[in-house]
Design a protein around this motif. Structure first.
Motif, mmCIF file in Angstrom:
data_model
loop_
_atom_site.group_PDB
_atom_site.id
_atom_site.type_symbol
_atom_site.label_atom_id
_atom_site.label_comp_id
_atom_site.label_asym_id
_atom_site.label_seq_id
_atom_site.Cartn_x
_atom_site.Cartn_y
_atom_site.Cartn_z
ATOM 1 N N LYS A 1 2.218 -3.762 -20.115
ATOM 2 C CA LYS A 1 3.075 -2.878 -19.327
ATOM 3 C C LYS A 1 2.799 -1.434 -19.722
ATOM 4 O O LYS A 1 2.565 -1.139 -20.895
ATOM 5 C CB LYS A 1 4.551 -3.213 -19.562
ATOM 6 C CG LYS A 1 4.876 -4.676 -19.300
ATOM 7 C CD LYS A 1 6.192 -5.084 -19.921
ATOM 8 C CE LYS A 1 6.427 -6.581 -19.755
ATOM 9 N NZ LYS A 1 7.660 -7.031 -20.431
ATOM 10 N N SER B 1 3.012 1.098 -14.747
ATOM 11 C CA SER B 1 3.789 -0.037 -14.253
ATOM 12 C C SER B 1 5.206 0.384 -13.895
ATOM 13 O O SER B 1 5.882 -0.283 -13.102
ATOM 14 C CB SER B 1 3.863 -1.137 -15.319
ATOM 15 O OG SER B 1 2.599 -1.466 -15.830
ATOM 16 N N ALA B 2 5.680 1.478 -14.533
ATOM 17 C CA ALA B 2 7.028 1.986 -14.309
ATOM 18 C C ALA B 2 7.097 3.428 -14.800
ATOM 19 O O ALA B 2 6.235 3.885 -15.559
ATOM 20 C CB ALA B 2 8.067 1.129 -15.027
ATOM 21 N N LEU C 1 11.043 -3.112 -16.880
ATOM 22 C CA LEU C 1 9.979 -4.094 -17.098
ATOM 23 C C LEU C 1 10.372 -5.090 -18.198
ATOM 24 O O LEU C 1 9.555 -5.489 -19.015
ATOM 25 C CB LEU C 1 8.669 -3.395 -17.470
ATOM 26 C CG LEU C 1 8.165 -2.305 -16.515
ATOM 27 C CD1 LEU C 1 6.921 -1.653 -17.095
ATOM 28 C CD2 LEU C 1 7.875 -2.888 -15.132
#
Length: 255
Positions: A61, A81-82, A137
């Motif tokens: 992540k 991813s975020a 996540l």
């Protein structure tokens, strides 16, 4: 909590002697390089980017923290991813950068930032208030109060607007302070393995305030960031034994 002094660095630690002069020279000579910190669930890789922007890579992540500066700045980094954003100032929140790199990604923000997001981004975003907990996540985190405490600086970061964050990567706790002076919530933190602390006037802490905070909540590792042209030499002798200060190159293009 990880044993102090045993965390593994992915690059050499810059000696604290000559702190202020050395960081300027380093900034002119090299791009930021990643550090690797072991956790109970795999390595956490820390990528300094610029000023207050950083990337955290763990367990497949990739979290971009306060990404600004345009997509090209992140071209050589792992894809996000975020996104995690502390508050709405332009050196922490830049909508064109988000639109270029974060389309469709989960975002976790303060309410101030959430309210400025376009509707499509709001659909994937969560706003946290100080003290609230959530996950990003599946990484647990909580929002920590981030604001000025000196009367003549309250205009910059009023109470209740910005967030810092504590994230748990396996058994390692990482504190990203955002823009703040030492708050009661910061000073009450415990078992912090890695802390990112800002220290530049008039917007955040002085290095002396940062030093006092460091010696109060005692993170294992401290990364000064968001420091501009601040003289960090007070950290050379003032940090208590057992606390490691890591100066990294947050200004590859100059402060």
């Amino acid at each position: 909590m990880l044993t102090r002094r045993t965390l593994i660095a992915g690059m050499a630690v810059l000696p604290l002697a000559g702190f202020a002069a050395a960081h300027a020279q380093e900034a002119a000579m090299q791009a930021p390089t990643a550090d690797t910190i072991p956790t109970s669930a795999g390595d956490l890789v820390i990528h300094p980017v610029d000023h207050a922007s950083l990337v955290l890579e763990w367990d497949g992540k990739v979290i971009y923290v306060d990404p600004v500066g345009g997509a090209a700045l992140y071209a050589d980094l792992p894809a996000p991813s975020a996104i995690l954003i502390t508050h709405g100032h332009g050196d922490h929140f830049d909508l064109p950068t988000l639109e270029a790199i974060a389309a469709g990604l989960p975002l976790l923000t303060s309410q101030e930032v959430f309210d400025q997001l376009p509707e499509a981004m709001q659909a994937n975003a969560t706003a946290l208030a100080n003290g609230e907990e959530a996950s990003l996540l599946d990484i647990p985190l909580r929002a920590i109060a981030a604001h000025n405490t000196s009367a003549d600086r309250m205009q910059y970061h009023p109470e209740g607007v910005g967030n810092g964050y504590v994230l748990s990567f396996g058994d390692v706790q990482v504190y990203i302070a955002g823009d703040t002076e030492p708050t009661e919530e910061m000073l009450a933190l415990t078992d912090i393995d890695v802390a990112f602390l800002p220290m530049n006037l008039p917007f955040t802490m002085t290095p002396e305030q940062a030093l006092e905070a460091i010696n109060t909540f005692r993170p294992a590792i401290v990364y000064p960031y968001h420091y501009g042209e601040s003289d960090l030499s007070v950290l050379e002798t003032g940090v208590d034994e057992g606390i490691e200060v890591r100066l990294r190159n947050w200004y590859p293009n100059g402060a």
